[in-house]
Structure formats: C-alpha cells, structure tokens
Design an enzyme around this catalytic site. Sequence first.
Site, PDB file in Angstrom:
ATOM      1  N   GLY A  50      -8.175 -77.295   9.554  1.00 28.76           N
ATOM      2  CA  GLY A  50      -7.248 -76.744   8.571  1.00 28.76           C
ATOM      3  C   GLY A  50      -8.009 -76.292   7.348  1.00 28.76           C
ATOM      4  N   ASP A 192      -2.496 -90.975  -4.330  1.00 24.63           N
ATOM      5  CA  ASP A 192      -1.597 -91.887  -5.046  1.00 24.63           C
ATOM      6  C   ASP A 192      -2.383 -92.774  -6.005  1.00 24.63           C
ATOM      7  OD1 ASP A 192       0.573 -90.895  -3.543  1.00 24.63           O
ATOM      8  OD2 ASP A 192       0.164 -92.315  -1.932  1.00 24.63           O
ATOM      9  N   HIS A 219       3.084 -93.100   1.821  1.00 24.45           N
ATOM     10  CA  HIS A 219       2.596 -91.928   1.086  1.00 24.45           C
ATOM     11  C   HIS A 219       3.726 -90.924   0.862  1.00 24.45           C
ATOM     12  CE1 HIS A 219      -0.335 -89.156  -0.512  1.00 24.45           C
ATOM     13  NE2 HIS A 219      -0.152 -88.276   0.446  1.00 24.45           N
TER      14      HIS A 219
END
Length: 361
Positions: A50, A192, A219
């Site tokens: 990706g 996070d 998440h």
Amino acid sequence: MEMANVRAQVRLARIASHMEAPERNIMTGVEREATRARGAAPGFKVAILGAAGGIGQPLSLLMKMSPLVSTLHLYDVFNTPGVVADLSHTNTSAVVRGFLGNDQLGPALDGMDLVIIPAGVPRKPGMTRDDLFNINAGIVRTLIEGVAKHCPRAIINIISNPVNSTVPIAAEVLKKAGVYDPKRLFGVTTLDVVRANTFVADVIGVDPKMVDVPVLGGHAGITILPILSQATPKFTFTDKEVAYLTNRIQNGGTEVVEAKKGAGSATLSMAYAAAKFAESCLRALQGESGIVECAYVDCEVTELPFFATKVRIGRSGIEEIYPLGPLNAHEREGLEKLKPELHESIQKGVKFVQNPPAPKS
C-alpha cells in the site's frame, strides 16, 4: 578506453536495477545488473504494502531514511513506479524497488524481514466502520495470503483500518495456511500513544518526548483507553482534564478527517507513528534489548482474544506481554465499556475468514 566503457555500462545497469520491479528494465540498450549488493552491510529487508497511498508514501520515505533498512520493497496496485522513481533519488543507503499489481505481490514479499500493511481506503467524513470493513477486509486477506506463502516468518505490522478487525483477519488467514505465530503479528496502535503523549504534554506543559502514556484496548473510538494514571512523568489530572484528554485521544482521527474537509485522513501522523513502531521492531530484530511498545496483539490480559497492551519485542517478535497494571475507577469503567464493542469487531474479522461472504451475483 575499453575498460572505462565497461565501467560506464556497469554503472548504468546498476541505476536501471533500482527503478522498477526486477523483470522491468526502463533503460533501453542497457543490460540489467543485480541491485547494488548489500552483502555484509547491516540492515533488514522491509516491504510496504500500500506504498502509493496517503500513508504509504510518507511512510516509505521515513523507512528509506532508516539506517536499519537495507532493501525496501514498495507494493501497490497503482503508481508504485512513480513513487519508486521519486524515492530512488534520495541519497540514503536503502535500495528501493517497486512492485505493481497482484502478479508482483509474491516477488515483493520474497525474503522480507518486516512487512508493513497500510493498504486500503482511508476514512472519510460520514464513513462508518462497516463501510471501512467492507472494503479493507478483503484487501488485508489477500495481502496476508501473500505473506503466508512468501515470507511466513516475517514480522507483520497491520495499519489498515479497522485494526480491531483486520488483525483477527490476518490471524485467521495465517492459521488457515498453517503458519500463524502470534508473536509476529502486531496491530499498530502507536498513533494513539503518540497522540496521548502530545496532548498530555500540552496540558502539563512539557516536551512531548518526555511523556509516556500507555494506551490499551483497541484502535477505534471508545475501545481506545488511555491510562493517564500510569503516565510518566507522574501527574495528577483533574476530572475535567481526564474527560478532555480521553475524548480527544479517542477521537483524534475524526479531528483530522474533519479538519481536512474530505481531503484525507491522518496520513502524516500515522506514517510517523508507523515508522516509529517499525523502527522498534527492527531494533529488536537487531538484538537490542528492552524494546517495549503498546500494540494490539493476540494475548490473554483480558477475556478478549486480542487487546492492545504493552509488549516487549525481541528477535522472535513478542517476548513478553505485560498485564494491564493498576487502573483507577475511571479507567476500570472505560475498560468494561469498551469490551462489548471490541469483542464484536474481533468476531467480525474472524467470521469474515471462517465464513466468507457469498460473492455478489
């Protein structure tokens, strides 16, 4: 003169070897030479699946800058030749190669030490988690099938959302292939932690690099549980500060999506966090001790099969999974609230592989 011409041909061949996947030669009349040898040079082989996307491109740049990376394989279904051409002009040590489309997934993965997966569509305003899941679940399944076949011993870093479901999907695919090692599969929740450290530093007025806030759970939304009571440096937060910080950490992604007004999601901060976690994995593979990160992993710290918690990473992946530690009343309440949603997300991922949806007619 003849020797000089030979040397020139070798140099041109070496340049050609970097520009596209190995079977392509974009420099007409120049015979390809193998990419510059890394032989005794230190470094690991890393694949980004990706790599042409909003997260993939800045992540590819950050990984090419890492002194721990010797070979960087960039895979996507579009535009990898352009990304590789661009990155190949940077004078860092890592060799970068591009791979385009399903037929080149295998060569992209062969021999990799670390596979990072940011592939899939980003979240857009108004998009539900179901919308994300319906698109990204199939992408992750296909990519992990490739990992299972071509580099089953690689460390896997899953970024593709919804992480709460895509990590269980990856686990089930690897189980089906008979190569599942829970110590080597990580859901990357570092963003996070990065957000928590930054927002807490703003409140208490210190450098964010001095702050460490464990973030547990999952998440997405309320499954993200910042443990402010365990933050370092130790600080006593008011109820109002706890409410503000918890809400902002849980909704940091939405904050960015809305600020970009449909033009993207958290790509730069996610790339930074992903590179930070990947660097920890590579340092651990190199033999450095004491590498501790929060990550979404297969564990038994709660009754749920997957949970984000602190883990110590070593040469073989996870070497130790830490318990949740002492929680205050607010955090215990948050823990109980997140469990049903996280359980549902995990089961959704498991069922996607075990009972795949019927193809549309």
